[in-house]
Scaffold this active site. Structure first.
Site, PDB file in Angstrom:
ATOM      1  N   SER A   1       1.660  50.133  13.242  1.00  0.00           N
ATOM      2  CA  SER A   1       0.548  50.158  13.055  1.00  0.00           C
ATOM      3  C   SER A   1       0.438  48.593  13.745  1.00  0.00           C
ATOM      4  O   SER A   1      -0.162  47.583  14.059  1.00  0.00           O
ATOM      5  CB  SER A   1       1.750  48.382  12.339  1.00  0.00           C
ATOM      6  OG  SER A   1       1.639  49.877  10.381  1.00  0.00           O
TER       7      SER A   1
ATOM      8  N   GLU B   1       8.177  55.160  17.809  1.00  0.00           N
ATOM      9  CA  GLU B   1       7.704  54.763  16.498  1.00  0.00           C
ATOM     10  C   GLU B   1       8.579  54.772  15.512  1.00  0.00           C
ATOM     11  O   GLU B   1       8.961  55.627  14.934  1.00  0.00           O
ATOM     12  CB  GLU B   1       7.122  55.942  16.192  1.00  0.00           C
ATOM     13  CG  GLU B   1       5.660  56.732  17.691  1.00  0.00           C
ATOM     14  CD  GLU B   1       4.471  57.399  16.886  1.00  0.00           C
ATOM     15  OE1 GLU B   1       2.977  56.578  16.553  1.00  0.00           O
ATOM     16  OE2 GLU B   1       4.667  58.546  15.981  1.00  0.00           O
TER      17      GLU B   1
ATOM     18  N   HIS C   1       7.114  64.341  16.353  1.00  0.00           N
ATOM     19  CA  HIS C   1       6.296  63.030  15.555  1.00  0.00           C
ATOM     20  C   HIS C   1       7.304  63.051  14.064  1.00  0.00           C
ATOM     21  O   HIS C   1       7.789  64.407  13.761  1.00  0.00           O
ATOM     22  CB  HIS C   1       5.171  63.612  14.999  1.00  0.00           C
ATOM     23  CG  HIS C   1       4.672  62.128  14.326  1.00  0.00           C
ATOM     24  ND1 HIS C   1       4.618  62.132  13.231  1.00  0.00           N
ATOM     25  CD2 HIS C   1       3.793  61.088  15.044  1.00  0.00           C
ATOM     26  CE1 HIS C   1       4.161  60.552  12.711  1.00  0.00           C
ATOM     27  NE2 HIS C   1       3.701  60.053  14.191  1.00  0.00           N
TER      28      HIS C   1
ATOM     29  N   GLY D   1       2.046  53.193   9.464  1.00  0.00           N
ATOM     30  CA  GLY D   1       1.213  52.846   8.237  1.00  0.00           C
ATOM     31  C   GLY D   1       1.589  52.112   6.742  1.00  0.00           C
ATOM     32  O   GLY D   1       0.602  51.940   6.303  1.00  0.00           O
TER      33      GLY D   1
HETATM   34  P1  13P Z   1      -0.004  54.153  12.380  1.00  0.00           P
HETATM   35  O1  13P Z   1      -0.421  53.255  13.777  1.00  0.00           O
HETATM   36  O2  13P Z   1      -0.922  54.260  11.105  1.00  0.00           O
HETATM   37  O3  13P Z   1       0.920  52.579  11.605  1.00  0.00           O
HETATM   38  O4  13P Z   1       0.134  55.333  13.061  1.00  0.00           O
HETATM   39  C1  13P Z   1       1.191  55.368  13.499  1.00  0.00           C
HETATM   40  C2  13P Z   1       1.471  56.239  14.142  1.00  0.00           C
HETATM   41  O5  13P Z   1       1.920  57.259  13.847  1.00  0.00           O
HETATM   42  C3  13P Z   1       0.780  57.179  15.250  1.00  0.00           C
HETATM   43  O6  13P Z   1       1.421  58.789  15.661  1.00  0.00           O
END
Ligand code: 13P
Length: 230
Positions: free
Chosen positions: A194, A157, A88, A163
């Site tokens: 998001s 991601e 991550h 976020g």
């Molecule tokens: P958000 O959905 O808050 O953007 O986060 C995504 C994430 O990092 C999931 O691992």
């Protein structure tokens, strides 16, 4: 579709129990082929019952030993946990996990036959350089990773979409996923960044998207179940 909830450093043991109770009331209505994963913080790991799989957000690549502050396979075995998030962007950035460390962790948990959700993603300055630069950056995040491992799911991601409330566009997700699918030999590929009830339909309709990895919008059982059932 795959729906994975990453709580990050949110929720307690008690609030996770309440969350699962609330989610279980909704999951009876989910499609049989849809799969749900929940990654609570490590203090809330347990052998919960329900139509979902509990995974760990992280673990140290050892069975047990002198690794102060870490958990290993022995602590996960207690709850039958065989699923882990690796790579991550928050761990790569805040915990200084280099590609080398990430790859070592991957190899260890592959040997333990864990299901691995392997995360990749580029920062904004790379996205601004264009598609070629993005793909080059993402492919470098597969260094040392066995792309033949059959028990792996990849999560794309983009860091700038995490976020921020601003997900990547359909076009950005679509072109990136199409290219990534070839690299990963058609393994399941999730989008994260998001994802929320308001855009879930749009995202899951994109060719090459097999599901979502959700942070903020997964923290509330109502919102996450809305995404699963939409
Ligand atoms: P958000 O959905 O808050 O953007 O986060 C995504 C994430 O990092 C999931 O691992």
């Amino acid at each position: 579709m795959i729906f994975a909830a990453n709580f990050k450093t949110n929720h307690t043991r008690r609030s996770t129990e309440l969350y699962i109770e609330a989610l279980n009331k909704k999951l009876g209505a989910k499609k049989a082929e849809d799969k749900v994963y929940i990654f609570p913080p490590s203090t809330a790991l347990d052998d919960y019952e329900g139509e979902f799989t509990i995974g760990t957000q992280n673990a140290y690549p050892a069975h047990n030993g002198a690794y102060t502050g870490e958990i290993g396979v022995e602590q996960l075995d207690e709850f039958g946990i065989k699923t882990i998030l690796i790579g991550h962007s928050e761990r790569r950035e805040y915990m200084a996990e280099t590609q080398e460390k990430v790859a070592k962790k991957f190899t260890f948990f592959q040997e333990q036959e864990f299901k691995i959700i392997y995360c990749i993603g580029e920062p904004l300055k790379i996205r601004e350089k264009g598609f070629e630069a993005v793909m080059q950056y993402l492919i470098a995040q597969f260094e040392g990773i066995d792309l033949e491992y059959e028990n792996m799911i990849v999560a794309y991601e983009p860091i700038w979409a995490i976020g921020t409330g601003r997900s990547a566009t359909v076009e950005e997700i679509s072109t990136t996923h199409r290219a990534l699918k070839k690299v990963i030999n058609n393994k399941p590929l999730l989008y994260g960044g998001s994802a929320k009830p308001a855009n879930i339909k749009e995202i899951t309709s994109i060719a090459g998207v097999d599901g979502v990895l959700v942070g903020s919008a997964s923290l509330d059982a109502e919102s996450f179940s809305q995404m699963i059932l939409s």
